[in-house]
Design an enzyme around this catalytic site. Structure first.
Site, PDB file in Angstrom:
ATOM      1  N   SER A 172      -0.838 -14.661  -8.031  1.00 45.86           N
ATOM      2  CA  SER A 172      -1.107 -13.240  -7.865  1.00 45.86           C
ATOM      3  C   SER A 172      -0.153 -12.674  -6.807  1.00 45.86           C
ATOM      4  CB  SER A 172      -2.567 -13.002  -7.472  1.00 45.86           C
ATOM      5  OG  SER A 172      -2.868 -11.617  -7.510  1.00 45.86           O
ATOM      6  N   ASN A 232      16.333 -19.140 -19.142  1.00 47.42           N
ATOM      7  CA  ASN A 232      15.732 -19.677 -17.916  1.00 47.42           C
ATOM      8  C   ASN A 232      15.098 -21.031 -18.161  1.00 47.42           C
ATOM      9  OD1 ASN A 232      16.498 -17.512 -16.389  1.00 47.42           O
ATOM     10  ND2 ASN A 232      14.491 -16.522 -16.363  1.00 47.42           N
ATOM     11  N   LYS A 252       0.282  -7.096  -3.785  1.00 49.95           N
ATOM     12  CA  LYS A 252       0.265  -5.758  -4.387  1.00 49.95           C
ATOM     13  C   LYS A 252      -1.001  -5.506  -5.189  1.00 49.95           C
ATOM     14  CE  LYS A 252       5.313  -5.365  -4.563  1.00 49.95           C
ATOM     15  NZ  LYS A 252       5.548  -6.540  -3.712  1.00 49.95           N
ATOM     16  N   SER A 269       5.189 -17.018 -26.029  1.00 50.92           N
ATOM     17  CA  SER A 269       4.704 -15.913 -25.225  1.00 50.92           C
ATOM     18  C   SER A 269       3.223 -16.105 -24.922  1.00 50.92           C
ATOM     19  CB  SER A 269       4.913 -14.584 -25.961  1.00 50.92           C
ATOM     20  OG  SER A 269       4.260 -13.525 -25.273  1.00 50.92           O
ATOM     21  N   LYS A 301      -2.395  -7.137 -11.867  1.00 52.05           N
ATOM     22  CA  LYS A 301      -2.633  -8.413 -11.188  1.00 52.05           C
ATOM     23  C   LYS A 301      -4.054  -8.476 -10.614  1.00 52.05           C
ATOM     24  CE  LYS A 301       0.976 -11.170 -11.421  1.00 52.05           C
ATOM     25  NZ  LYS A 301       0.840 -12.572 -11.896  1.00 52.05           N
ATOM     26  N   ALA A 355       2.156 -18.644 -14.034  1.00 51.36           N
ATOM     27  CA  ALA A 355       3.130 -17.824 -13.307  1.00 51.36           C
ATOM     28  C   ALA A 355       3.780 -16.773 -14.193  1.00 51.36           C
ATOM     29  CB  ALA A 355       4.209 -18.714 -12.683  1.00 51.36           C
TER      30      ALA A 355
END
Length: 624
Positions: free
Chosen positions: A419, A330, A422, A354, A434, A376
């Site tokens: 965020s 990606n 949910k 990471s 989150k 993100a």
């Protein structure tokens, strides 16, 4: 081969114009009658040869041989008329000049007038015949007569009897390789009803579309009104979607200005357009104001939201854009895209790392000193996280903790965390983690010079793992399309819309806010499945089945955007609101985080209970 054909056509056209010039000259002599002036007749006969050369020179400089007369429109005919008028004026000038010098005009004025009238008439007629022959060859409908059978062609209805519709008809006719045939037009202007445009009849308005599709055996509908608002386009699509026709549309009005090749830009309509949402408006000056000439870091920069953040941030001319992602494919894709689009004008750095690696994150912040951080990076797939709750905690909670602490330690100016709705009264581990992330950034903000905020929004259309790509794959495979519950609803927004609002919210940050993005009206997922099947040209539950499979673990019927304790404040952008910060016990939070960290890396079997201690609104056993 094609160049040779064009060259031959130009020679034929040139020869035709020369013959017309000779013919018009002699015809003018017969009409004016010079029998009593033999010397004058001799002059005109000689001058006719000159006129051939004059005609060629004028036509050449007017670029009449550079035009493709097979596709000629009003502009070419106006240019031709101007050229003939110019030839007339040259003749007239020569006539008067010869009279002044020699005492007798070499050619009379009346001959000049008749010659020009005949030349204009026959030249125009010749070009009209040329177009007629081309139309006849291609089997178009001329004067109400269908020259070729069209049973093997795609029968097209065009919605919009305006300039765009006329252009589309011409382009369809000129491009025979498409195998399309314009059958009829639809327009809401009653004055156009039963009128013809480019030989195609206006047969009704939008409410007549289902009836006309059946009556005319239509295969495809193209909506050709570039000025439509999102809501207006949505209304027309809703009418068309029940016809089982393939539905397409043309670019919007601003795209049309820069690209006149309409047919090549005709595209299938998408479910996004059924939502009827007007384009989100943001203040670009405010966004540019805090991003321009800044070092900007985007964690998870290769993901759906992260990559779009990078695209839009790049437009604001940052001093440096740093993309950090653990998934190299990606990261590579967005890197290549930005390099292609910006070449050397964007200072771009891609790092594979990471957010779980605290030492690496500190090293990145120490070395590059990012001033604006968009966080993100996260695990977001609800069902997957339900079976891997420890990984959700490691990545979401402590990845956020590491990046937030580094932002504070190394003096970043602003930290914006992505965020989700949910996080409100969560029923799944992803949402609960989150919510902990929101608690972390609000708590760190209290003692930091860095402005920490979170942005909360719902589902984005087309993101990795979202419902639209899943439905499309299921339809391509012949179904069934799987829906968890017939009454489940979700808020939707496009990825660019959501990201533009995130960037706008970042400009409002003062520290501690949770920005809530207005997602519009909720959409029933079952209706979304039905509409997508119809847009694909199938009948729901006949051609493609819709299967109700039951709610997945952690899934609830309705998403919320605010917790009961949160208030709601407005911002200058009506689509961005601020949730009032909730007071938290800082010492208790960090103590429980230490316990949570140890439990996660000890691979506890009871992670959900540990999370519930931190997030009292989390109901892990909820069946709703």
């Amino acid at each position: 081969m094609k160049n040779n054909q064009v060259y031959v056509k130009k020679i034929i056209l040139f020869l035709f114009d020369m013959i017309v010039a000779f013919f018009a000259s002699y015809a003018a002599i017969l009409i004016v009658e010079f029998t009593s002036h033999e010397s004058l007749l001799d002059n005109v006969l000689i001058y006719s040869l000159v006129m051939v050369g004059v005609t060629f020179i004028v036509f050449y400089f007017m670029k009449l041989y550079a035009s493709l007369w097979d596709y000629a429109g009003i502009e070419e005919f106006v240019k031709l008329t101007v050229a003939i008028v110019l030839i007339f004026l040259l003749n007239l000038g020569f006539s008067f000049l010869s009279g002044l010098i020699a005492g007798e005009r070499f050619v009379p004025v009346r001959w000049c007038i008749v010659f020009s009238m005949l030349q204009l008439f026959f030249t125009l007629v010749g070009r009209v015949i040329l177009r007629f022959i081309r139309y006849y060859k291609k089997g178009n409908k001329i004067l109400g007569i269908n020259q070729n059978k069209i049973s093997d062609k795609i029968r097209v209805m065009i919605v919009g009897a305006g300039e765009a519709g006329a252009t589309l008809i011409r382009e369809i006719r000129n491009n025979t390789t498409l195998g399309m045939y314009p059958v009829c037009l639809i327009d809401d202007d009653s004055s156009k009803l039963h009128q013809f445009m480019e030989g195609v009849k206006v047969v009704g308005n939008r409410d007549d579309i289902p009836r006309i599709v059946s009556a005319y055996n239509i295969d495809r509908i193209i909506i050709a009104i570039p000025s439509l608002t999102a809501k207006q386009l949505s209304n027309i699509i809703l009418i068309c979607k029940d016809t089982r026709c393939k539905i397409q549309t043309i670019p919007g009005i601003y795209q049309m200005v820069s690209d006149t090749n309409m047919l090549s830009n005709v595209r299938d309509v998408s479910v996004n357009e059924l939502l009827g949402r007007e384009p989100v408006s943001v203040n670009l000056e405010e966004i540019n104001g805090y991003l321009k000439d800044k070092v900007v870091l985007v964690t998870g920069g290769g993901g759906s939201i992260g990559s779009e953040l990078c695209r839009q941030i790049a437009k604001s001319s940052p001093k440096q854009l740093i993309i950090l992602d653990i998934y190299e494919n990606n990261a590579y894709d967005i890197e290549q895209e930005l390099k292609r689009d910006y070449k050397d004008t964007l200072n771009l750095l891609v790092l594979i790392a990471s957010v779980r690696d605290k030492k690496k994150i500190d090293d990145v912040f120490d070395k590059y000193r990012p001033e604006i951080v968009f966080h993100a990076a996260a695990h977001k797939h609800v069902p997957l996280m339900e079976t891997s709750p420890n990984e959700a905690v490691k990545n979401n909670v402590f990845g956020t903790y590491n990046v937030a602490r580094a932002a504070d330690k190394f003096g970043a100016k602003r930290f914006i965390m992505i965020s989700t709705d949910k996080a409100v009264n969560p029923t799944n581990i992803m949402g609960a983690t989150k919510r902990i992330c929101e608690m972390i950034v609000q708590t760190i903000n209290k003692k930091s010079k860095t402005e920490f905020v979170a942005t909360r929004f719902g589902n984005v259309l087309g993101s990795n793992g979202s419902v639209i790509p899943l439905f499309k794959k299921q339809i391509e495979n012949g179904g069934p399309v799987t829906v968890t519950h017939k009454d489940i609803v979700r808020y939707f927004m496009t990825i660019p819309e959501a990201v533009s609002l995130v960037l706008q919210a970042g400009s409002y940050a003062k520290g501690g806010e949770i920005f809530v993005l207005d997602m519009g009206d909720p959409v029933r997922i079952y209706d979304l499945a039905v509409n997508l099947i119809k847009l694909s040209g199938y009948t729901p539950n006949v051609d493609i089945k819709i299967k109700i499979i039951g709610l997945r673990p952690g899934e609830k019927l309705y998403e919320e955007i605010l917790m009961d304790e949160e208030g709601l404040q407005d911002t200058p952008n009506k689509l961005i609101h601020i949730g009032k910060p909730i007071d938290l016990d800082e010492d208790a939070l960090f103590t429980k985080l230490d316990e949570l960290y140890k439990a996660a890396y000890d691979e506890t079997e009871d992670m959900k209970s540990k999370v519930e201690e931190l997030v009292p609104t989390y109901h892990k056993d909820s069946s709703c």
